[in-house]
Design a protein around this motif. Structure first.
Motif, short mmCIF file in Angstrom:
data_model
loop_
_atom_site.label_atom_id
_atom_site.label_comp_id
_atom_site.label_asym_id
_atom_site.label_seq_id
_atom_site.Cartn_x
_atom_site.Cartn_y
_atom_site.Cartn_z
N GLU A 101 -3.79 3.27 8.90
CA GLU A 101 -4.11 1.96 9.47
C GLU A 101 -4.83 1.09 8.44
OE1 GLU A 101 -6.21 2.22 13.12
OE2 GLU A 101 -4.63 3.34 14.16
N ILE A 102 -4.70 -0.21 8.64
CA ILE A 102 -5.42 -1.18 7.82
C ILE A 102 -6.05 -2.19 8.77
CG2 ILE A 102 -3.31 -2.52 7.49
CD1 ILE A 102 -4.43 -3.46 4.81
N PRO A 120 -10.89 7.23 3.36
CA PRO A 120 -10.82 5.82 3.75
C PRO A 120 -11.44 4.93 2.67
CG PRO A 120 -12.58 6.93 4.93
CD PRO A 120 -11.83 8.00 4.19
N TYR A 121 -11.05 3.67 2.67
CA TYR A 121 -11.55 2.72 1.69
C TYR A 121 -12.02 1.46 2.41
CZ TYR A 121 -11.39 -1.11 -1.69
OH TYR A 121 -11.70 -2.23 -2.44
N ILE A 156 -12.03 -5.45 4.38
CA ILE A 156 -10.75 -4.79 4.57
C ILE A 156 -11.01 -3.29 4.61
CG2 ILE A 156 -10.28 -4.88 2.08
CD1 ILE A 156 -7.30 -4.83 2.76
N ASP A 157 -10.51 -2.63 5.64
CA ASP A 157 -10.65 -1.18 5.79
C ASP A 157 -9.27 -0.54 5.73
OD1 ASP A 157 -13.62 -0.37 6.81
OD2 ASP A 157 -13.09 -2.38 7.50
N ILE A 158 -9.09 0.41 4.85
CA ILE A 158 -7.84 1.15 4.73
C ILE A 158 -8.12 2.59 5.15
CG2 ILE A 158 -6.02 1.92 3.17
CD1 ILE A 158 -6.68 -0.56 1.46
N MET A 159 -7.43 3.02 6.19
CA MET A 159 -7.70 4.34 6.77
C MET A 159 -6.43 5.19 6.76
SD MET A 159 -9.85 2.55 9.84
CE MET A 159 -8.80 1.09 9.67
N LEU A 211 0.81 -1.21 0.00
CA LEU A 211 0.00 0.00 0.00
C LEU A 211 0.85 1.27 0.00
CD1 LEU A 211 -2.83 -1.04 2.48
CD2 LEU A 211 -2.99 -0.77 0.01
N LYS A 212 1.96 1.22 0.74
CA LYS A 212 2.86 2.37 0.82
C LYS A 212 2.09 3.64 1.19
CE LYS A 212 6.43 0.50 -2.20
NZ LYS A 212 5.92 -0.87 -2.13
N PHE A 213 1.53 3.64 2.38
CA PHE A 213 0.79 4.78 2.87
C PHE A 213 0.99 4.90 4.38
CE2 PHE A 213 -1.69 1.47 4.46
CZ PHE A 213 -2.68 1.94 5.31
#
Length: 318
Positions: free
Chosen positions: A87-88, A149-150, A140-143, A82-84
């Motif tokens: 949080e995931i 957020p996704y 899956i939550d990408i914050m 992800l390179k961000f």
């Protein structure tokens, strides 16, 4: 008469015996690599202390231990791509089975924590598909710290966590991906994984052939080897006839780290009913809270609780 399979089984047993007491320096790290002749790259991760931290203090049955360890590997492999900063969270709810839920959180530093819930009727030897039925849900939550957020839903029709994640990457993210995940959490408390992923290419047909070729090579990995040998030895064994570049300067640590704190639980208590807090104080003379992730306890003495009750009344009165 000794067969070739007998020799393989004996070799695997000897490797696993070493694995019980051996932890190469490559464990609790993620190493990235790239195929110089193919438009493909990958990551290998091996965990030990981070798995122990994840499971320590809990009495999870075998199936839950393995699920959480595999989720930890999966999240680390996904985070590396992800390179961000942020949080995931990988979360699964069990639907109609005796398994209730499992959640695994991580961040860009691969600081992970996780938790699972189940009832007493769960079969400790349940397989992935027995834990997760058709009415189960995995998300899956990408914050990210910056940006939107996704949230994604992961199809659970696969027979393993790795198969489900491969489908997610290929169909939802539209990046051909192959994932191998191994866990021996109840025994050696070790887990590992390898991810191979396609890079942008001008020759998709060749990339497809290369991807299948590398996948066949990686399929020869055994759990005994990947849970006992250093990551560079694993990669050499798999790809010694390929041109591969390793990136040890980018090797990242993996660790279990709970973000609980006394201040966090004090703030939580101020949102409870003041009368309820006063009743507990009168009965016990103090209030004790426990972190469900790491099982650390925080004890608030009489004078602390009096101040908490004052703050709780302020919250109640707006």
């Amino acid at each position: 008469m000794t067969t070739s399979q007998d020799k393989i089984d004996e070799y695997s047993r000897s490797i696993m015996e070493v694995s019980q007491n051996n932890k190469p320096e490559s464990f609790d790290k993620i190493l990235s690599f790239e195929f110089n002749d193919y438009d493909l790259h990958g990551d290998i991760v091996q965990t030990h202390e981070s798995v122990k931290g994840l499971l320590e203090g809990h009495s999870y049955p075998k199936c839950i231990q393995n699920l959480l360890a595999e989720m930890q590997i999966a999240v680390c492999l996904m985070t590396s791509k992800l390179k961000f900063e942020g949080e995931i969270m990988l979360q699964v709810r069990g639907g109609s089975t005796h398994f209730k839920y499992a959640v695994l959180n991580s961040n860009e530093k691969n600081e992970t924590r996780g938790l699972a819930a189940y009832d007493s009727k769960i079969d400790p030897n349940s397989s992935f598909n027995e834990l997760l039925t058709k009415d189960s849900i995995m998300t899956i939550d990408i914050m990210p710290k910056e940006g939107n957020p996704y949230k994604g839903i992961i199809d659970l029709s696969g027979s393993s966590l790795s198969e489900c994640l491969e489908t997610y990457f290929t169909q939802s993210v539209q990046v051909p991906t192959k994932i191998w995940i191994y866990s021996d959490a109840p025994n050696s408390q070790k887990a590992a994984g390898i991810l191979i992923q396609a890079l942008p290419t001008k020759n998709p047909e060749k990339q497809k052939e290369d991807f299948e070729h590398v996948s066949v090579l990686t399929d020869t990995t055994t759990m005994a080897e990947i849970l006992s040998l250093p990551n560079k030895d694993i990669l050499y064994r798999l790809y010694n006839q390929e041109s591969v570049t390793l990136y040890p300067d980018k090797e990242a640590d993996v660790k279990f780290k709970c973000n609980c704190s006394r201040e966090h639980y004090r703030e939580m208590l101020t949102h409870l009913n003041p009368d309820e807090l006063a009743s507990i104080l009168q009965q016990d003379g103090h209030i004790t809270t426990e972190c469900h992730y790491c099982r650390k306890t925080y004890r608030f003495e009489h004078d602390d609780v009096i101040e908490i009750i004052k703050d709780a009344k302020k919250h109640q009165n707006g």
